[in-house]
Design a protein around this motif. Structure first.
Motif, PDB file in Angstrom:
ATOM      1  N   GLU A  62      70.721  30.926  71.948  1.00 15.00           N
ATOM      2  CA  GLU A  62      71.722  31.610  71.490  1.00 15.00           C
ATOM      3  C   GLU A  62      72.111  30.855  70.256  1.00 15.00           C
ATOM      4  OE1 GLU A  62      74.942  33.382  73.696  1.00 15.00           O
ATOM      5  OE2 GLU A  62      73.883  33.443  75.583  1.00 15.00           O
ATOM      6  N   SER A  63      71.748  29.610  70.503  1.00 18.25           N
ATOM      7  CA  SER A  63      71.998  28.674  68.959  1.00 18.25           C
ATOM      8  C   SER A  63      71.295  29.341  67.925  1.00 18.25           C
ATOM      9  CB  SER A  63      71.441  27.182  69.542  1.00 18.25           C
ATOM     10  OG  SER A  63      70.196  27.114  69.821  1.00 18.25           O
ATOM     11  N   ASP A  64      70.335  30.206  67.972  1.00 22.82           N
ATOM     12  CA  ASP A  64      69.510  30.754  66.816  1.00 22.82           C
ATOM     13  C   ASP A  64      70.349  31.859  66.086  1.00 22.82           C
ATOM     14  OD1 ASP A  64      67.262  29.333  67.624  1.00 22.82           O
ATOM     15  OD2 ASP A  64      66.371  30.948  68.629  1.00 22.82           O
ATOM     16  N   VAL A  65      71.618  32.203  66.380  1.00 23.78           N
ATOM     17  CA  VAL A  65      72.443  33.214  65.930  1.00 23.78           C
ATOM     18  C   VAL A  65      73.015  32.709  64.938  1.00 23.78           C
ATOM     19  CG1 VAL A  65      74.223  34.577  66.345  1.00 23.78           C
ATOM     20  CG2 VAL A  65      72.888  34.471  68.293  1.00 23.78           C
ATOM     21  N   VAL A  66      72.925  33.135  63.703  1.00 25.30           N
ATOM     22  CA  VAL A  66      73.427  32.905  62.544  1.00 25.30           C
ATOM     23  C   VAL A  66      74.701  32.772  62.514  1.00 25.30           C
ATOM     24  CG1 VAL A  66      73.358  32.750  59.900  1.00 25.30           C
ATOM     25  CG2 VAL A  66      71.087  32.726  61.139  1.00 25.30           C
ATOM     26  N   ARG A  67      75.770  32.010  62.373  1.00 27.81           N
ATOM     27  CA  ARG A  67      77.068  32.228  62.295  1.00 27.81           C
ATOM     28  C   ARG A  67      77.765  31.859  61.043  1.00 27.81           C
ATOM     29  NH1 ARG A  67      78.621  33.807  67.409  1.00 27.81           N
ATOM     30  NH2 ARG A  67      77.496  33.023  68.870  1.00 27.81           N
ATOM     31  N   ASP A  68      76.943  31.193  60.101  1.00 27.54           N
ATOM     32  CA  ASP A  68      77.394  30.461  58.723  1.00 27.54           C
ATOM     33  C   ASP A  68      76.264  30.395  57.941  1.00 27.54           C
ATOM     34  OD1 ASP A  68      76.887  27.709  58.871  1.00 27.54           O
ATOM     35  OD2 ASP A  68      78.175  27.993  60.544  1.00 27.54           O
ATOM     36  N   ILE A  69      76.476  30.604  56.559  1.00 25.25           N
ATOM     37  CA  ILE A  69      75.466  30.344  55.641  1.00 25.25           C
ATOM     38  C   ILE A  69      76.182  29.611  54.453  1.00 25.25           C
ATOM     39  CG2 ILE A  69      74.005  31.552  53.722  1.00 25.25           C
ATOM     40  CD1 ILE A  69      73.541  33.829  55.334  1.00 25.25           C
ATOM     41  N   ASP A  70      75.688  28.496  54.326  1.00 29.38           N
ATOM     42  CA  ASP A  70      76.123  27.457  53.239  1.00 29.38           C
ATOM     43  C   ASP A  70      77.476  27.217  53.487  1.00 29.38           C
ATOM     44  OD1 ASP A  70      73.750  27.596  51.894  1.00 29.38           O
ATOM     45  OD2 ASP A  70      74.057  29.244  50.425  1.00 29.38           O
ATOM     46  N   GLU A  82      72.916  39.910  59.032  1.00 30.41           N
ATOM     47  CA  GLU A  82      71.893  38.679  59.208  1.00 30.41           C
ATOM     48  C   GLU A  82      71.171  38.376  60.522  1.00 30.41           C
ATOM     49  OE1 GLU A  82      71.062  36.226  57.018  1.00 30.41           O
ATOM     50  OE2 GLU A  82      72.178  37.503  55.377  1.00 30.41           O
ATOM     51  N   ASN A  83      71.823  39.104  61.477  1.00 29.24           N
ATOM     52  CA  ASN A  83      71.353  38.593  62.958  1.00 29.24           C
ATOM     53  C   ASN A  83      70.498  39.781  63.645  1.00 29.24           C
ATOM     54  OD1 ASN A  83      72.163  35.813  63.856  1.00 29.24           O
ATOM     55  ND2 ASN A  83      74.285  36.802  63.075  1.00 29.24           N
ATOM     56  N   LEU A  84      70.480  40.878  63.092  1.00 28.60           N
ATOM     57  CA  LEU A  84      69.925  41.949  63.571  1.00 28.60           C
ATOM     58  C   LEU A  84      68.338  41.758  63.624  1.00 28.60           C
ATOM     59  CD1 LEU A  84      71.607  45.107  62.210  1.00 28.60           C
ATOM     60  CD2 LEU A  84      71.338  44.561  64.540  1.00 28.60           C
ATOM     61  N   ASP A  85      67.927  41.277  62.412  1.00 27.45           N
ATOM     62  CA  ASP A  85      66.410  40.819  62.390  1.00 27.45           C
ATOM     63  C   ASP A  85      66.043  39.968  63.317  1.00 27.45           C
ATOM     64  OD1 ASP A  85      65.215  42.840  60.367  1.00 27.45           O
ATOM     65  OD2 ASP A  85      65.518  41.497  58.794  1.00 27.45           O
ATOM     66  N   ARG A  86      66.868  38.756  63.569  1.00 29.53           N
ATOM     67  CA  ARG A  86      66.665  37.638  64.107  1.00 29.53           C
ATOM     68  C   ARG A  86      66.556  37.905  65.516  1.00 29.53           C
ATOM     69  NH1 ARG A  86      67.247  31.797  63.144  1.00 29.53           N
ATOM     70  NH2 ARG A  86      67.860  32.553  60.944  1.00 29.53           N
ATOM     71  N   VAL A  87      67.721  38.635  66.100  1.00 32.36           N
ATOM     72  CA  VAL A  87      67.991  38.823  67.463  1.00 32.36           C
ATOM     73  C   VAL A  87      67.269  39.932  68.030  1.00 32.36           C
ATOM     74  CG1 VAL A  87      69.566  38.867  69.138  1.00 32.36           C
ATOM     75  CG2 VAL A  87      69.948  37.477  67.234  1.00 32.36           C
ATOM     76  N   PHE A  88      67.213  41.042  67.359  1.00 33.98           N
ATOM     77  CA  PHE A  88      66.929  42.475  67.883  1.00 33.98           C
ATOM     78  C   PHE A  88      65.690  43.012  67.431  1.00 33.98           C
ATOM     79  CE2 PHE A  88      71.658  42.434  68.142  1.00 33.98           C
ATOM     80  CZ  PHE A  88      71.788  42.328  69.351  1.00 33.98           C
TER      81      PHE A  88
END
Length: 428
Positions: A62-70, A82-88
């Motif tokens: 779950e720590s792989d989920v991107v919650r902020d950028i810069d 941002e998270n659709l590719d990474r998680v799903f």
């Protein structure tokens, strides 16, 4: 004996409802094999199910989920994109191969995966696949002429102008906002089956043999063109006795003062300053008792508590919810249903993952106030809590849905559906 294969991405909010399915299925003499991340192995086995590990490339954290950028906090469609590719999307091919391997090892009567387990989309394009049931642990995301695209957090509108709005927004989502996600999903599907998605990638559950939505119709948008195989079973996780002990201050709940319960759940609780701390500050001078669950985080992270506040890491919800007058939440789907089951009105503040959609449904169903942000001000929280306490229409609406939940068939109804599906198939 009926045998089923369950699948869930290795995130708490996705696995927990499917554990409830597994537990009840085994009680009903349905053999369960459960495909998910290694961190959940013991909990899967505790249900009586056989644990099957996801391959490493699909065993995310779950720590792989991107919650902020810069250092910029993401919310709404930006966070979703941002998270659709990474998680799903990226794990889908590995999930698909794991499904095929499990079925080759032991044929099954049905495959049930939660709606985030995208590898099942590949299975639907595989000749001879067993019946596939998509379990709706999140708000229903399939497109419709009557609703705005998933992720925007907009109320449904089936009027002529509303349908024009929905069509324009759907085009923009598919061809602009989520264009790169669509390309990734098509590439993943080609890797799995040799074909692309054949449509918008978020619509893939529409083609399943059944969609088992874990809510009741009154908490989901009506769709005149909805999938014919959509069924509602109510939440599978119901309020029940738990191992969480009553804290020493439990007797304070019986003092006659309105109880406001606030939590950020067990996932989006890295920063308790997003909702819990502002709620404590907002209600410090109000004639209420504020009860906090940190979702497992140390209570000390809250700092000094106001005199009218009590806190614990975890609480026995089956005993707590009947005592709660207002539930303040960031909009987790499971937590909302715990409140609705007991007719508790809601103040919701969520703007990441699926939470804009859950929050929008709270307002649409009339069960509470949507603050339309994940980082509300103390004054906004105070005003919303006052409104919900003063106007009983929110509690009455929540009670109506609660009655519907209590009358719903739950996992037993889902078991009946599984037994009614076509006989066991053989993959080509």
């Amino acid at each position: 004996m009926t045998t089923v294969l369950l699948g869930a991405i290795p995130f708490e909010g996705h696995v927990a409802p499917m554990l409830g399915v597994a537990r009840r299925f085994t009680e009903l003499d349905i053999r369960v094999r459960f495909l998910t991340g290694a961190a959940f192995a013991d909990r899967v086995r505790a249900t009586g199910a056989e644990f099957l590990p996801l391959p490493a490339e699909a065993d995310q954290l779950e720590s792989d989920v991107v919650r902020d950028i810069d250092e910029r906090r993401l919310s709404g469609t930006a966070a979703l994109r941002e998270n659709l590719d990474r998680v799903f999307i990226r794990p889908a091919a590995a999930q698909y191969r794991a499904l095929l391997a499990a079925i080759a090892e032991e044929p099954v009567d049905a495959v049930l995966t939660e709606s985030g387990f995208s590898g099942s989309a590949g299975l639907l394009h595989t000749p001879g696949h067993p019946p596939v049931v998509v379990c709706g642990i999140l708000p229903l995301g399939v497109g419709s002429r009557d609703v705005a695209p998933f992720g925007l957090g907009l109320a449904p509108d089936a009027s002529p102008l509303g349908r024009i709005r929905n069509r324009v927004l759907a085009w923009a989502m598919q061809h602009v906002l989520f264009r790169e996600n669509q390309r990734s999903a098509d590439a993943a599907m080609r890797e799995m089956t040799g074909h692309d998605m054949g449509g918008f990638f978020l619509d893939w559950p529409r083609y399943a043999d059944a969609i088992a939505q874990f809510t009741v119709p009154s908490f989901e948008y009506p769709r005149s063109d909805g999938p014919a195989k959509l069924r509602f079973f109510g939440p599978v996780s119901r309020l029940a006795p738990s191992d969480h002990a009553r804290p020493s201050w439990w007797h304070d709940l019986d003092g006659g003062t309105p109880v406001v319960h606030v939590t950020q759940g067990t996932v989006a609780n890295e920063n308790l300053g997003e909702l819990i701390r502002p709620t404590l500050d907002a209600l410090a001078e109000e004639d209420v008792l504020v009860v906090v669950s940190t979702g497992g985080k140390p209570v000390a992270e809250l700092g000094e508590l106001p005199a009218n506040a009590r806190a614990a890491e975890m609480l026995p919800y089956a005993e707590l919810m009947p005592r709660v007058d207002v539930f303040v939440t960031n909009g987790g789907y499971g937590g909302l249903h715990y409140a609705l089951e007991r007719g508790v009105p809601i103040v919701v503040a969520g703007d990441t993952e699926d939470k804009p959609e859950t929050a929008a449904r709270v307002a649409w169903a009339g069960v509470g106030v949507n603050l339309r942000t994940g980082t509300p001000t103390a004054s906004a929280i105070r005003d919303a809590v006052r409104e919900v306490l003063a106007d009983d229409r929110y509690a009455r609406a929540s009670a109506r849905i609660g009655a519907e939940i209590q009358a719903s068939s739950g996992v037993d109804g889902l078991a009946d559906l599984i037994r009614s599906l076509s006989p066991r198939a053989t993959l080509a």
